[in-house]
Design a protein around this motif. Sequence first.
Motif, PDB file in Angstrom:
ATOM      1  N   ASP A  18       0.799  -1.222   0.000  1.00  0.00           N
ATOM      2  CA  ASP A  18       0.000   0.000   0.000  1.00  0.00           C
ATOM      3  C   ASP A  18       0.833   1.275   0.000  1.00  0.00           C
ATOM      4  O   ASP A  18       0.349   2.353   0.328  1.00  0.00           O
ATOM      5  N   THR A  19       2.107   1.167  -0.331  1.00  0.00           N
ATOM      6  CA  THR A  19       2.964   2.356  -0.370  1.00  0.00           C
ATOM      7  C   THR A  19       3.624   2.481  -1.736  1.00  0.00           C
ATOM      8  O   THR A  19       3.712   1.520  -2.504  1.00  0.00           O
ATOM      9  N   ILE A  20       4.094   3.695  -2.015  1.00  0.00           N
ATOM     10  CA  ILE A  20       4.874   3.967  -3.224  1.00  0.00           C
ATOM     11  C   ILE A  20       6.219   4.492  -2.771  1.00  0.00           C
ATOM     12  O   ILE A  20       6.299   5.466  -2.011  1.00  0.00           O
ATOM     13  N   TRP A  52       6.844   3.404 -13.712  1.00  0.00           N
ATOM     14  CA  TRP A  52       6.396   2.596 -12.587  1.00  0.00           C
ATOM     15  C   TRP A  52       7.164   1.273 -12.580  1.00  0.00           C
ATOM     16  O   TRP A  52       7.336   0.645 -13.622  1.00  0.00           O
ATOM     17  N   VAL A  53       7.606   0.833 -11.410  1.00  0.00           N
ATOM     18  CA  VAL A  53       8.106  -0.532 -11.253  1.00  0.00           C
ATOM     19  C   VAL A  53       7.068  -1.296 -10.447  1.00  0.00           C
ATOM     20  O   VAL A  53       6.809  -0.995  -9.276  1.00  0.00           O
ATOM     21  N   LEU A  54       6.447  -2.276 -11.101  1.00  0.00           N
ATOM     22  CA  LEU A  54       5.349  -3.037 -10.522  1.00  0.00           C
ATOM     23  C   LEU A  54       5.718  -4.519 -10.465  1.00  0.00           C
ATOM     24  O   LEU A  54       6.584  -4.982 -11.213  1.00  0.00           O
ATOM     25  N   PRO A  55       5.070  -5.282  -9.577  1.00  0.00           N
ATOM     26  CA  PRO A  55       5.314  -6.724  -9.589  1.00  0.00           C
ATOM     27  C   PRO A  55       4.949  -7.326 -10.943  1.00  0.00           C
ATOM     28  O   PRO A  55       3.979  -6.900 -11.590  1.00  0.00           O
ATOM     29  N   ILE A 367      -3.351   2.518  -8.399  1.00  0.00           N
ATOM     30  CA  ILE A 367      -2.235   1.647  -8.760  1.00  0.00           C
ATOM     31  C   ILE A 367      -2.111   0.466  -7.802  1.00  0.00           C
ATOM     32  O   ILE A 367      -1.703  -0.631  -8.187  1.00  0.00           O
ATOM     33  N   HIS A 368      -2.517   0.656  -6.541  1.00  0.00           N
ATOM     34  CA  HIS A 368      -2.459  -0.438  -5.576  1.00  0.00           C
ATOM     35  C   HIS A 368      -3.506  -1.502  -5.894  1.00  0.00           C
ATOM     36  O   HIS A 368      -3.227  -2.709  -5.803  1.00  0.00           O
ATOM     37  N   GLY A 389       4.349 -12.077  -6.440  1.00  0.00           N
ATOM     38  CA  GLY A 389       3.215 -11.169  -6.355  1.00  0.00           C
ATOM     39  C   GLY A 389       3.452  -9.829  -5.695  1.00  0.00           C
ATOM     40  O   GLY A 389       2.578  -8.965  -5.730  1.00  0.00           O
ATOM     41  N   ARG A 390       4.625  -9.633  -5.082  1.00  0.00           N
ATOM     42  CA  ARG A 390       4.917  -8.380  -4.405  1.00  0.00           C
ATOM     43  C   ARG A 390       6.368  -7.987  -4.602  1.00  0.00           C
ATOM     44  O   ARG A 390       7.230  -8.831  -4.803  1.00  0.00           O
ATOM     45  N   ILE A 391       6.615  -6.689  -4.515  1.00  0.00           N
ATOM     46  CA  ILE A 391       7.985  -6.186  -4.480  1.00  0.00           C
ATOM     47  C   ILE A 391       8.355  -6.037  -3.010  1.00  0.00           C
ATOM     48  O   ILE A 391       7.954  -5.082  -2.337  1.00  0.00           O
ATOM     49  N   SER A 392       9.087  -7.008  -2.500  1.00  0.00           N
ATOM     50  CA  SER A 392       9.486  -7.008  -1.093  1.00  0.00           C
ATOM     51  C   SER A 392      10.817  -7.727  -0.959  1.00  0.00           C
ATOM     52  O   SER A 392      11.183  -8.557  -1.805  1.00  0.00           O
ATOM     53  N   ILE A 393      11.539  -7.413   0.097  1.00  0.00           N
ATOM     54  CA  ILE A 393      12.847  -8.017   0.312  1.00  0.00           C
ATOM     55  C   ILE A 393      12.695  -9.532   0.424  1.00  0.00           C
ATOM     56  O   ILE A 393      11.868 -10.044   1.182  1.00  0.00           O
ATOM     57  N   GLY A 394      13.487 -10.248  -0.344  1.00  0.00           N
ATOM     58  CA  GLY A 394      13.469 -11.705  -0.317  1.00  0.00           C
ATOM     59  C   GLY A 394      12.563 -12.354  -1.338  1.00  0.00           C
ATOM     60  O   GLY A 394      12.680 -13.554  -1.585  1.00  0.00           O
ATOM     61  N   ALA A 395      11.650 -11.582  -1.925  1.00  0.00           N
ATOM     62  CA  ALA A 395      10.767 -12.135  -2.950  1.00  0.00           C
ATOM     63  C   ALA A 395      11.522 -12.324  -4.254  1.00  0.00           C
ATOM     64  O   ALA A 395      12.567 -11.701  -4.500  1.00  0.00           O
TER      65      ALA A 395
END
Length: 493
Positions: A18-20, A52-55, A367-368, A389-395
């Motif tokens: 939920d953040t940019i 935009w960088v999106l999953p 966008i979310h 499915g997400r841009i997160s550390i370790g994914a």
Amino acid sequence: MEPHFDLTIRHARIVTDDTIVEGDVGIRGGRIAAIGPDLPPGARDIDAAGRWVLPGGIDSHCHVEQLSGMGVMGADDFYSATVSAAFGGTTTIIPFAAQHRGTAVPDIVRDYAERARAKAVIDYGFHLILANPDDRTMTRDLPEAIRGGISSLKVYMTYDSMRLDDYQLLDVLDLAREHGALVMVHAENNDIIKWLAKRLIERGHTAPKFHAVAHDPLAEAEATNRAITLSRLVDTPILIVHVAGGSTVEVIRSAQNLGARVLAESCPQYLFLTAEDLDRAGLEGAKYCCSPPPRDAGSQDAVWQGFMDGTLMTYSSDHAPYRFDETGKLPKGDQTTFKEMANGVPGLELRMPLLFSEGVLKGRIDIHQFVKLTASNHADLYGLAPGKGRISIGADADLAIWNPDRETRITYENLHDQVGYTPYEGRVIKGWPEIVVSRGRVIVEDGQLHAARGSGQYLPRQAPRFAWPLRRPGDSRHQAGPFAKALAGAKDD
């Protein structure tokens, strides 16, 4: 000095839940290693300023190298389908290993896996289509498939060669509850469709437009209500696939408001096509025949509203690639009736660009919501989180770099599937994924593919991770029925 990252994407607008985040993404070993401003350089840096960088997208409903219930093989194999998906910003697909009557689950899964392993350029998992719930399938083969990572299965309430009756559906739902699988339901009333189709054809109404007449919206709404009722009886979550009609959206919304554990998806054809598209000269309307068929403008609005308010949680292509010739849509040439036409439309490559243009850029969704509908909700529902499915550390570093200003006039010549046409020919859209990254590999750039045949990886999947209830207005809450309580060892109230 060794570079800190294999790849650094710089100066981007990065959507993380939920953040940019305005900044950089650092990728190492195929995974996201860092997100933030001014990261160290990589072996390669990509400047994503203004992008935009999106999953990378997850398409959890597509038909690839699959024999239909009518015995028609789709035009796309695992190579052409995954290449097409990649050019549209999708980095994971979940197609169907399809059981037909008289076939064994282990055999069809083994065959499907061999086809995918040799050809796919992006990652993939499998659903199982279940058409033969005999004793061996239910007691041995299906539980083994679920334990092996096929944690979702699809059942049909229509098509004589595929459909299950209510008794069989209850057996499947009970087994899915026991083993933690998600049941996907094609909900249309088979007898309504057969009754209407027979009378239409007897009266000489054989043109493609009568496909929409035979598949009346009431057939979809009734079957959806019945499927939800069966799922409530045994307290098993279900997902209604390819929701088309406004009345069906309302059935699902009402059930969710009462606490029913029902999920739902819809597809591009129900946002951007209508029944009028089937009413084209000659047999041209066959290009738009799918089941359920596109409805009217009111149903389009209802589907948009369903996405906007969360009633519909995933947006999939239902890519069903049949060529406009005797091998697909027109098995009897110009004598083909609507009842004989292969059902389905292509959509893998255009799924995300259409929604970005008409949803995000026109203010229907933010966008979310776009990320949830095209990627993260799919990962949660189908057991791919947290790796996908997400841009997160370790994914996994599955990313698409979108140019929001790029205008594209859709033409089949610029697409990468093998169908031969697109139902969206001539439509002008805005926004496109110009660079696509799969597990840290830049696989699409400058309109070129940079991924080897067979380089995609198979993804065994876990049980869904969604919390229930999804919707809880006021004091409404889910209540398991007496049968489900008895199985759980609970006493009746």
